[in-house]
Design a protein around this motif. Structure first.
Motif, PDB file in Angstrom:
ATOM      1  N   LEU A   1       0.829  -1.208   0.000  1.00  0.00           N
ATOM      2  CA  LEU A   1       0.000   0.000   0.000  1.00  0.00           C
ATOM      3  C   LEU A   1       0.865   1.261   0.000  1.00  0.00           C
ATOM      4  O   LEU A   1       0.594   2.213  -0.733  1.00  0.00           O
ATOM      5  CB  LEU A   1      -0.936   0.005   1.209  1.00  0.00           C
ATOM      6  CG  LEU A   1      -2.130  -0.934   1.130  1.00  0.00           C
ATOM      7  CD1 LEU A   1      -2.895  -0.939   2.446  1.00  0.00           C
ATOM      8  CD2 LEU A   1      -3.048  -0.529  -0.012  1.00  0.00           C
ATOM      9  N   ILE A   2       1.893   1.266   0.816  1.00  0.00           N
ATOM     10  CA  ILE A   2       2.785   2.434   0.850  1.00  0.00           C
ATOM     11  C   ILE A   2       3.498   2.597  -0.487  1.00  0.00           C
ATOM     12  O   ILE A   2       3.654   3.708  -0.989  1.00  0.00           O
ATOM     13  CB  ILE A   2       3.790   2.306   2.008  1.00  0.00           C
ATOM     14  CG1 ILE A   2       3.061   2.474   3.342  1.00  0.00           C
ATOM     15  CG2 ILE A   2       4.913   3.333   1.881  1.00  0.00           C
ATOM     16  CD1 ILE A   2       3.921   2.199   4.551  1.00  0.00           C
ATOM     17  N   ALA A   3       3.919   1.501  -1.084  1.00  0.00           N
ATOM     18  CA  ALA A   3       4.669   1.574  -2.339  1.00  0.00           C
ATOM     19  C   ALA A   3       3.822   2.089  -3.492  1.00  0.00           C
ATOM     20  O   ALA A   3       4.320   2.843  -4.339  1.00  0.00           O
ATOM     21  CB  ALA A   3       5.238   0.203  -2.684  1.00  0.00           C
ATOM     22  N   PHE A   4       2.545   1.714  -3.556  1.00  0.00           N
ATOM     23  CA  PHE A   4       1.727   2.048  -4.714  1.00  0.00           C
ATOM     24  C   PHE A   4       0.737   3.189  -4.479  1.00  0.00           C
ATOM     25  O   PHE A   4      -0.132   3.429  -5.308  1.00  0.00           O
ATOM     26  CB  PHE A   4       0.987   0.804  -5.209  1.00  0.00           C
ATOM     27  CG  PHE A   4       1.919  -0.243  -5.753  1.00  0.00           C
ATOM     28  CD1 PHE A   4       2.655   0.002  -6.897  1.00  0.00           C
ATOM     29  CD2 PHE A   4       2.084  -1.450  -5.105  1.00  0.00           C
ATOM     30  CE1 PHE A   4       3.528  -0.953  -7.396  1.00  0.00           C
ATOM     31  CE2 PHE A   4       2.942  -2.412  -5.598  1.00  0.00           C
ATOM     32  CZ  PHE A   4       3.663  -2.155  -6.749  1.00  0.00           C
TER      33      PHE A   4
ATOM     34  N   GLY B   1       4.262   6.579  -1.154  1.00  0.00           N
ATOM     35  CA  GLY B   1       5.510   5.992  -1.634  1.00  0.00           C
ATOM     36  C   GLY B   1       6.438   7.000  -2.284  1.00  0.00           C
ATOM     37  O   GLY B   1       7.622   6.742  -2.469  1.00  0.00           O
ATOM     38  N   LYS B   2       5.919   8.168  -2.650  1.00  0.00           N
ATOM     39  CA  LYS B   2       6.742   9.196  -3.290  1.00  0.00           C
ATOM     40  C   LYS B   2       7.406  10.130  -2.278  1.00  0.00           C
ATOM     41  O   LYS B   2       8.224  10.959  -2.651  1.00  0.00           O
ATOM     42  CB  LYS B   2       5.878  10.009  -4.242  1.00  0.00           C
ATOM     43  CG  LYS B   2       5.186   9.157  -5.292  1.00  0.00           C
ATOM     44  CD  LYS B   2       5.392   9.718  -6.655  1.00  0.00           C
ATOM     45  CE  LYS B   2       4.612   8.927  -7.669  1.00  0.00           C
ATOM     46  NZ  LYS B   2       5.285   7.797  -8.187  1.00  0.00           N
ATOM     47  N   VAL B   3       7.045  10.029  -1.020  1.00  0.00           N
ATOM     48  CA  VAL B   3       7.628  10.882   0.016  1.00  0.00           C
ATOM     49  C   VAL B   3       9.091  10.514   0.203  1.00  0.00           C
ATOM     50  O   VAL B   3       9.434   9.345   0.352  1.00  0.00           O
ATOM     51  CB  VAL B   3       6.863  10.720   1.353  1.00  0.00           C
ATOM     52  CG1 VAL B   3       7.541  11.495   2.461  1.00  0.00           C
ATOM     53  CG2 VAL B   3       5.425  11.153   1.187  1.00  0.00           C
ATOM     54  N   ARG B   4       9.963  11.538   0.159  1.00  0.00           N
ATOM     55  CA  ARG B   4      11.394  11.312   0.339  1.00  0.00           C
ATOM     56  C   ARG B   4      11.820  11.860   1.691  1.00  0.00           C
ATOM     57  O   ARG B   4      11.468  12.972   2.050  1.00  0.00           O
ATOM     58  CB  ARG B   4      12.200  11.990  -0.764  1.00  0.00           C
ATOM     59  CG  ARG B   4      11.928  11.347  -2.115  1.00  0.00           C
ATOM     60  CD  ARG B   4      12.874  11.816  -3.186  1.00  0.00           C
ATOM     61  NE  ARG B   4      14.262  11.817  -2.808  1.00  0.00           N
ATOM     62  CZ  ARG B   4      15.082  10.770  -2.899  1.00  0.00           C
ATOM     63  NH1 ARG B   4      14.600   9.627  -3.332  1.00  0.00           N
ATOM     64  NH2 ARG B   4      16.340  10.872  -2.567  1.00  0.00           N
ATOM     65  N   LEU B   5      12.569  11.069   2.404  1.00  0.00           N
ATOM     66  CA  LEU B   5      13.085  11.499   3.690  1.00  0.00           C
ATOM     67  C   LEU B   5      14.454  12.135   3.478  1.00  0.00           C
ATOM     68  O   LEU B   5      15.277  11.615   2.734  1.00  0.00           O
ATOM     69  CB  LEU B   5      13.200  10.316   4.652  1.00  0.00           C
ATOM     70  CG  LEU B   5      11.893   9.604   4.949  1.00  0.00           C
ATOM     71  CD1 LEU B   5      12.155   8.399   5.835  1.00  0.00           C
ATOM     72  CD2 LEU B   5      10.923  10.536   5.607  1.00  0.00           C
ATOM     73  N   GLY B   6      14.711  13.265   4.115  1.00  0.00           N
ATOM     74  CA  GLY B   6      15.986  13.949   3.929  1.00  0.00           C
ATOM     75  C   GLY B   6      15.911  14.846   2.710  1.00  0.00           C
ATOM     76  O   GLY B   6      15.015  14.757   1.880  1.00  0.00           O
ATOM     77  N   GLY B   7      16.852  15.749   2.577  1.00  0.00           N
ATOM     78  CA  GLY B   7      16.776  16.686   1.466  1.00  0.00           C
ATOM     79  C   GLY B   7      18.005  16.662   0.587  1.00  0.00           C
ATOM     80  O   GLY B   7      18.284  17.622  -0.100  1.00  0.00           O
ATOM     81  N   GLY B   8      18.741  15.591   0.579  1.00  0.00           N
ATOM     82  CA  GLY B   8      19.985  15.544  -0.183  1.00  0.00           C
ATOM     83  C   GLY B   8      19.770  15.219  -1.646  1.00  0.00           C
ATOM     84  O   GLY B   8      18.662  15.037  -2.140  1.00  0.00           O
TER      85      GLY B   8
END
Length: 112
Positions: A75-78, A82-89
């Motif tokens: 569910l998280i992947a699809f 799932g598009k949320v990115r952790l960190g800002g690098g």
């Protein structure tokens, strides 16, 4: 008498050739696969008896909890989560070794 014992070396000889963890995992997987190929009936009944024991010992949660984790991961992947990115690098491709039980040694590319 104590002087003679002081000169004895009782430590084990150093091991010259060490086997890496990856080789141990690969050899374990090969042995497990060979067992299932050579003795399929015995291996399947042994695996079934292990899972029956685990279900009797730990209850239905042994089956339900991992299944719910897989469903949650999908569910998280699809979904948009799932598009949320952790960190800002910056995006960086690196090789990661996922190590679990010996048969789960797997090299994958991940976005860090």
């Amino acid at each position: 008498m104590n002087r003679k014992l002081e000169h004895l070396n009782t430590s084990p000889a150093p091991i010259k050739h060490r086997i890496s963890k990856e080789k141990v995992g690969f050899i374990s997987c090969l042995l497990l696969a060979a067992t299932f190929l050579l003795f399929p009936g015995t291996a399947v009944s042994f695996a079934a008896s292990i899972s029956d024991y685990a279900i009797k010992e730990y209850g239905l949660g042994f089956i339900v909890f991992p299944s719910l984790l897989v469903i949650l991961s999908l569910l998280i992947a699809f979904t948009p989560f799932g598009k949320v990115r952790l960190g800002g690098g910056m995006r960086n491709l690196s090789l990661v070794l996922l190590a679990g039980p010996p048969c789960y040694l797997l090299r994958v590319w991940v976005l860090v």
